[in-house]
Scaffold this active site. Structure first.
Site, short mmCIF file in Angstrom:
data_model
loop_
_atom_site.label_atom_id
_atom_site.label_comp_id
_atom_site.label_asym_id
_atom_site.label_seq_id
_atom_site.Cartn_x
_atom_site.Cartn_y
_atom_site.Cartn_z
N HIS A 12 0.94 -1.23 0.07
CA HIS A 12 0.02 0.25 -0.11
C HIS A 12 0.76 1.24 0.00
O HIS A 12 1.10 1.80 1.19
CB HIS A 12 -0.85 -0.23 1.14
N GLY A 15 -5.21 -2.76 11.26
CA GLY A 15 -5.65 -3.44 10.22
C GLY A 15 -6.99 -3.19 9.65
O GLY A 15 -7.44 -2.63 8.89
N HIS A 43 -3.72 3.29 -3.91
CA HIS A 43 -3.71 2.98 -2.59
C HIS A 43 -3.25 1.43 -2.29
O HIS A 43 -2.27 1.16 -1.35
CB HIS A 43 -5.36 2.80 -2.10
N GLU A 55 -20.70 -1.18 22.60
CA GLU A 55 -19.86 -2.38 23.00
C GLU A 55 -18.73 -2.57 22.24
O GLU A 55 -17.60 -3.02 22.70
CB GLU A 55 -20.88 -3.61 22.83
N HIS A 74 -31.78 -11.36 21.87
CA HIS A 74 -31.01 -11.06 23.04
C HIS A 74 -30.42 -12.59 23.49
O HIS A 74 -29.72 -12.79 24.27
CB HIS A 74 -31.74 -10.43 24.18
#
Lengths: 711, 711
Positions: free
Chosen positions: B66, B142, B289, B447, B511
Site C-alpha cells: 500500500h 488493520g 492505495h 460495546e 438477546h
C-alpha cells in the site's frame, strides 16, 4: 410557554439538562394538570393519559417490561399515528404505506393483543422486543442502532422505486420512513455509520425522531455522552428540528413531522425532549427504563389522572373515538393507491407490468438462463467466477441492489453499465456520478451499516428488493450483528464475501478468517456456502437466489483455482456430494471451497501410494443437514471409512462429518497465499503424509478411530 | 501560499475537493520542485524524497503493498518522529514513551528490516499489516477503526496513571498518544463510538492526525462521505486544527502537533490534507492505495527527484544524518525518567512501590485471597456470583479498569466505593461524579468501542492494566471484531458477559445467544468459560486473572442457579471434570454453565429409572483441549459410554465430546426464562425421556452410535 422549559434548557455543551428539581416538579399532579390546561385539548389529554396508564398496567400485569420510554413517547405516538403517518391498520402490508421503525425496540407496544406483553404465552403477539414475524411490524429491532440503519435502507428502497417507476402524474411510490430512536441508538456505531451515509445520500424521505429523555440504564446520558447531537447531525447533512415539550406538545410535533415529510433535500432529525416514565414516581430516572412501576405507583398515577385505580386496561369512549377514523382512512389510502396503480398500468403497460412484478416480489422469469452454462477451462478465483455468474443477473434484474463496503476493485460485483445509487446532484472528485434509480451502492468502509441497511431494503416488501452486500469475508465479523438480524427476520440478503481462508495472503492474520465460518455455520437460518470452482459458484448463486426467506453468504477465494471437471452446480443444493467415488475406499477426503482442489490432488497422490481415496465436495453444512439420513450416510460413509476434512479454518463442528482435519487452530500469518498455505502445511506432499500417518495411528489405537484428530 | 491551495479548497458541503486538475498539476515534476523551493529546507526536501522512494522501492520489490498512503504521510511522519514524538528507538518499551497508533494500518512501514515488507519470508518483521508481536509496535491494527479506539484506551491509561501516581513535582507519567487515521477510519462505527467517548472524557492527551487524502479503494471519498468532518469532530468535543499542505508543510505540522500536545481540555483532531501517492503517475488516484506503482513509474519518480534510477533503497548521507540524533535523544528520555522515578520512590516509598508494581505489570500479591473461600448455600445467578468473586479484587487491585456498556444494574461489576473514571469537572444530571483516578468506566451503549478501548488499555504496558468489559453475552457480537483483535494480540482483557443462554428470557431471540459461543470457542487464544454455580464462577475468575496473555469471556446466567456440592473452583482450570462418577455407567451427561444443574437433575432421574448416569461439568473447551490425552479420555470415556451434552446453544463442535445433544438450532423465543427452557424442551422429565429414547435408538441402529444426534 411549555411546562418543562427548565427541563429543555440547553447548557453550554449542547446537551439537555434534566435536573432533579425539574423531574420532581414534573411528577407532581398539579403541574401535570396545569400543563394539560395550557397545552392540551381535552381530547389529547384523555388519550395521553389512557396511553400512559395502559403502558403502566401492561408492565404491571407480569411485573416486567420497559414502561418509561413508552410513556415518554406517548405524545409522539399520537402525533405520528393519528395525524401524520399514512398507513392502513386493516391492510398492514399496504405497499405504499409509511414505514415506521422503532429502533429503541424494547418500547414496543401494539394496540391489540397487548395483554400478552412480557407474558409466558408461547403465542404472545407482543413479546418483550418486537419481531418481524408479527403482522404490521416492519423489522425486528432490539439490539440498539440496527433500526436506524434499517430505516435508511427502507428510505433508499422508496427512492429507488420512485426514480424507477414514478411518472410526473403517477407517484405510485410516495411513502415516508419514520424512525424513532433513543439516546442509546445515537451511541451505537452502526447507527452513526448509517446516519453519515443517509446524509450523504440526501434521503429527504427519512425522518429520525429522537426520544431525547437523557436516560439510559446507568443513569443520565451525560455520564457517557455530552456531545452536541444537533451540531453532529447537521455536520452529517441532516436538517434538525427541536421540540422542547415532547411529552405534551402534540401540535408542535405534528407541525415538525409534516415539515420533515416536506423536506426537499435532506433527511430530518427531530430532537424531542421527553421525560422517561412521566407521571410515575420514578419519572426522569433510569429505574423507569426496564422495570414495572409497582402497583402502588400505578394506583397513584391513576388517581392523579382521575382514572379508577381498581380498573385496568381502560380505554374509554373518548380515546376510542379518537382513533376510530383511522381504519377507514387507511382503507381510503389503499383504495386510492389501487386506483392509481391501475391507471398507471393502463397508461404505461410495460412499466406497469414491471412495477407489478416488483410489488409482488418476483424476479424476471429468465434470471437463471442468464448464468453461463459453462466456464472457460482455466484457473479462476471464485471471486471472479462470482462476478461472471452474477453480473448478468444483476444487470438484467432490477430487484437486485448491489453494494460494497469500498471494495469494488476486489469483489467483482459491479457490472457493465451499472449506475450508482446516488443523489443525482452529487459531483464527485473522481467523476463518478449516479442517481436514485441506480442499483450499485458505494457504502464506504461501513460494513455493519451495509448489512443493516440491506436488511431494511429487503424488509421494504417481500423480495421487491434482493440486496447484495460485498466485502472481504473477515469483515463480515464487523457486519455480524446485522447479518444475524437478517437471518432472524428471514430476509433474503446475499453477502458476497471474498478473500476467504488463509489463501487470501499478505494482509495477514487480521484479514485471514480462522473462526468466522463457525459463527455462520452455527447461526440459524443462514446459508454459508464455500464454492470450489466456477461451476460450484454458479450453484451457490442459484441456491442463494432461490432461498427467498434466508440470507446467504457466498464465500469465495482471492486466488485462482483450477476448474474441476467433476463439480456440479446442482451439487451445491445438496450441501455435499460425492466428487470422486472409490470402491472399497480406505479414506474419504472432504474438500471445501478454495481447498477442494487440495482434496482432489491429495486423493490422487494417495491413490498413487495405493491408498484408495474418495472425495466429497462439501460447500454448505446447513444444506447438507436438510438432506435425508440415507443421503447423508451414503455421501459420507463415515461409519465405514474414516474421513479427513481439508480446510484451513478452526475445525470445530467438522467432527460431525469427519474423523480428522487438516486445519488451522491459531491465527493466520502474513505471507503470500501460496506461502501461507505452505506455512500451515497445506501442500500435497505433507498433507498426504499426514493422512497416511493418521491411518496408521488409528490402526494402532482403536479409540482414536472414534475420536477427532487434528492433523 | 501552499502549492495545493486548490486542493484544499473547501466546498459548500464542507468536504475537500481534490479535482482532477489539481491532481494532474501536483504530479508534474516542475510543480513539486517549486513547492520544495517554497516550503522546504533542503534537508527536509531530501528526507521526504528519500522516504517516498524507499516506499516505492519497497512495494516494487515484491510487487504489492500500500504505497500511496505511506507516501502521502511522509511529511507527517517526519514532523512527528523527528520533532515531536518522545520515544527511544533503542528502548522501544520505555514506559513513559509517547504512543503512536497507525489506525490506517496497511500503511505500516518500520525503518529497519523494511525489506521483508510483503515478502514470503515467514520471519518477516514487516508484514502487510503491522502486528503487535514485533518490538516497537504498540497495537495490531488493520481492520479499520480499531486503532482509533485503541488510542483512546492508551490515552485513558495515561490519564489514570497520572491521576493515581503523579505528584506536582514528579510527573512520572506524562506521555501523549498520537493516532494516525485515514478517510476510512472516520467511516467505521467503532471509531465513531470511540471519538464520541474521547470527547466526552476530554482526553487532552490524545491527538488524531487525519491523513485526509480523500481517496479510498472505490475512488474519491465523496462517493460515499460528504459530511463536514471538522464540524462533526467539534460537535463531539474535539479541538480541530487544519493543515492545508500536508505533503510538504513540516513546520506547520510540527506547530500543530505541539499545540495538540499542549491542549488543556480537549482531544485534538489535526485535519491534514495530503495527496495519496504524491509524485507517482497515479497521484491522487484510488489506484495508488493498494498496488505497487510499477517499475517505470518508480524510475520516473527517481529521475524527477534526482535519484539514480538504477539504485534501490537508497538512504543517503543527508537523510541518515537527519535521523542520527534520535537514538541518543531517546536514551536521554529513558535515563531522565529512570532518575525521576528513583527520586519519586525515595520521596514516596509506598506510592513508589505501587507504581513500580504497576510498571512491572504485577497484581497485589494477595489478590486470590480476596475471593470468598465458600459461598452461601442458596441459589444465585452466576452474574451475581461473579460480582461476589470479583468486586473485592477490583476494589483492592488498581490494575483493574472495569467498564460496562450501560448495564451497571445488570452485570454486577461495580464495587462498594467505586469511583468513576471521568473528567473531574463533569457535572451529571444524575449527580454521579468521578475523576481520572477512577477505575469504573461508563462506556455508554458502545460495546464495540468498549472492547477496542480495553485493548488499548491492556496494550499500554504488559498487565499494567487488566481491563474488564461487561455487557450481555449476545452483545459481544457487536464487540466481536475488537475481542478478536485482543485475542490476536494476546492482550489480557476479561469480558464479563451476562445473560447467556435462552434462560435470559423475555428479551427474546435478539438477546438470546444461540450461535455466539461457537465463534468464541473457535477463536484462537481466547477462553470462553461458562461456570455452573458460584464455586465455578470463582474458578473462572482465577483462570482469567492468571491468563496473562489471553483474553477470557466469563459467561454467566441472568437467573438463579442452585449451588452444586460437587463443583470445584480448581476444576475449571481443567476445562472439564467429573462431577458425578458411576461404575459401569450407561451414559455420561455433560452439563455446562447455567444448565449444569439440569445435567445433575436428569442424572438423578435417570438413576431412579435404573439408568446409570455419570455427570461431567464442562465449563471451557480450550482449557480441556490443553489437558493430556489420558485426562481427556478418562474424563469423557466417550469410547465406552455414550455422552449427551445439555446446552441450549447450536451444538456444532460438541460432536468431539458428545454423541448427542439436547440443544437449540433455531433462534430463541420471547418468554420468561423458565418458560423459554420449557418451550425448547429443557425440563427434567422431557430431557430424561429423550435420553432414554436415544439409548434405545443406538441399541437398534449401531451406525447411530457413531453419529451425532440432536435430541
Amino acid at each position: 410557554m411549555p411546562i418543562n422549559s427548565d427541563a429543555s434548557a440547553v447548557n453550554g455543551t449542547g446537551h439537555t439538562d434534566y435536573g432533579e428539581n425539574v423531574v420532581n416538579r414534573l411528577k407532581k399532579e398539579e403541574e401535570v394538570e396545569k400543563a394539560t390546561v395550557r397545552k392540551l385539548s381535552k381530547e389529547h389529554d384523555i388519550v395521553l393519559k389512557t396511553f400512559r396508564l395502559l403502558i403502566a398496567d401492561l408492565c404491571q400485569q407480569f411485573n416486567g417490561g420497559h414502561p418509561g420510554g413508552a410513556i415518554g413517547m406517548a405524545a409522539i405516538g399520537i402525533a405520528l399515528w393519528k395525524y401524520v403517518m399514512r398507513y392502513a391498520p386493516h391492510t398492514p402490508d399496504y405497499f405504499n404505506r409509511d414505514r415506521f421503525i422503532l429502533s429503541n425496540g424494547y418500547k414496543a407496544m401494539t394496540f391489540d393483543q397487548l395483554k400478552s406483553y412480557h407474558s409466558d404465552r408461547v403465542d404472545a403477539l407482543c413479546p418483550g422486543h418486537p419481531e418481524i414475524e408479527h403482522e404490521g411490524i416492519e423489522v425486528t429491532t432490539g439490539p440498539l442502532g440496527q433500526g436506524v440503519a434499517n430505516a435508511v435502507g427502507l428510505a433508499m428502497a422508496t427512492k429507488n422505486l420512485q426514480a424507477t417507476y414514478n411518472k410526473p402524474e403517477f407517484d405510485v411510490v410516495s411513502n415516508h420512513t419514520w424512525c424513532m430512536i433513543g439516546d442509546a441508538c445515537l451511541q451505537e456505531g452502526v447507527a452513526l455509520e448509517a446516519i453519515s451515509f443517509a446524509g450523504h445520500l440526501k434521503l429527504n424521505n427519512l425522518t429520525i425522531i429522537y426520544d431525547n429523555n437523557q436516560i439510559t440504564c446507568d443513569g443520565s446520558v451525560d455520564l457517557t455522552n455530552t456531545e452536541d447531537v444537533n451540531a453532529k447531525m447537521r455536520a452529517c447533512g441532516w436538517d434538525v428540528i427541536d421540540i422542547e415539550d415532547g411529552c405534551f406538545d402534540i401540535d408542535g410535533l405534528v407541525e415538525a413531522l409534516n415539515k420533515a415529510r416536506a423536506s426537499i433535500n435532506q433527511p430530518t432529525f427531530i430532537n424531542v425532549r421527553t421525560v422517561i416514565g412521566l407521571g410515575s414516581a420514578v419519572a426522569g430516572n433510569a429505574v423507569a427504563h426496564g422495570a414495572a412501576f409497582g402497583s402502588t405507583d400505578v394506583t397513584n398515577m391513576k388517581k392523579m389522572y382521575d382514572f379508577n385505580p381498581e380498573e385496568h386496561f381502560v380505554v374509554g369512549e373518548e380515546a376510542r373515538k379518537f382513533f376510530e377514523p383511522l381504519p377507514a382512512r387507511g382503507q381510503e389510502f389503499v383504495h386510492a393507491w389501487d386506483r392509481k396503480v391501475q391507471e398507471y398500468e393502463a397508461k404505461y403497460p410495460e412499466l406497469g407490468a414491471e412495477f407489478r412484478r416488483r410489488v409482488e416480489g418476483r424476479l424476471p422469469e429468465n434470471w437463471k438462463q442468464l448464468i453461463p452454462s459453462s466456464f472457460p477451462d482455466k484457473p479462476a478465483a471464485t471471486r471472479a467466477s462470482s462476478g461472471l455468474v452474477f453480473n448478468p443477473i444483476a444487470q438484467a434484474c432490477d430487484n437486485f441492489m448491489v453494494g460494497t463496503a469500498d471494495l469494488s476493485p476486489s469483489v467483482n460485483m459491479s457490472w457493465k453499465g451499472k449506475v450508482d445509487f446516488q443523489n443525482p446532484n452529487l459531483k464527485t472528485a473522481c467523476g463518478i456520478a449516479g442517481n436514485y434509480s441506480g442499483r450499485y451502492i458505494h457504502y464506504g468502509v461501513r460494513e455493519h451499516a451495509m448489512a443493516a441497511i440491506s436488511n431494511g431494503l429487503a424488509a421494504f416488501a417481500p423480495n421487491t428488493f434482493v440486496p447484495i452486500t460485498s466485502s472481504f469475508f473477515m469483515f463480515y465479523l464487523y457486519a455480524a450483528p446485522a447479518v444475524r438480524m437478517g437471518a432472524l427476520q428471514r430476509l433474503q440478503v446475499i453477502h458476497a464475501a471474498t478473500h476467504d481462508s488463509i489463501g487470501m495472503g499478505e494482509d495477514g492474520p487480521t484479514h485471514q478468517p480462522i473462526e468466522l465460518a463457525n459463527l455462520y455455520r452455527s447461526m440459524p437460518n443462514i446459508l454459508y456456502i464455500r464454492p470450489g470452482d466456477s461451476e460450484e459458484t454458479a450453484g451457490a448463486w442459484i441456491t442463494a437466489i432461490e432461498a427467498k426467506n434466508t440470507p446467504t453468504i457466498i464465500s469465495t477465494s482471492r486466488h485462482a483455482l483450477p476448474q474441476l471437471p467433476q463439480t456440479r452446480r446442482d451439487g451445491v443444493a445438496s450441501g455435499a456430494y460425492v466428487l470422486e467415488e472409490a470402491e472399497d475406499a480406505d479414506v474419504t477426503l472432504i474438500g471445501v471451497g478454495a481447498e477442494l482442489t487440495f482434496a482432489v490432488d491429495v486423493a490422487k497422490e494417495l491413490r498413487a501410494r495405493n491408498v484408495k481415496a474418495r472425495v466429497v465436495s462439501f460447500p454448505c453444512w446447513r444444506l447438507f443437514e436438510a438432506q435425508s439420513r440415507e443421503y447423508k450416510r451414503e455421501t459420507l460413509r463415515k461409519h465405514r471409512v474414516p474421513a479427513v476434512v481439508i480446510e484451513p479454518y478452526a475445525p470445530n463442528g467438522w467432527e460431525r462429518y469427519a474423523n480428522a482435519a487438516i486445519c488451522v487452530k491459531r491465527f493466520g500469518h502474513s505471507l503470500p497465499g501460496k506461502a501461507a498455505y505452505k506455512y500451515f502445511g497445506f501442500e500435497v506432499g505433507p498433507m498426504t503424509e499426514k493422512i497416511e500417518r493418521y491411518m496408521e495411528s488409528i490402526r494402532a489405537d482403536e479409540i482414536l478411530r472414534q475420536e477427532f484428530v487434528e492433523l
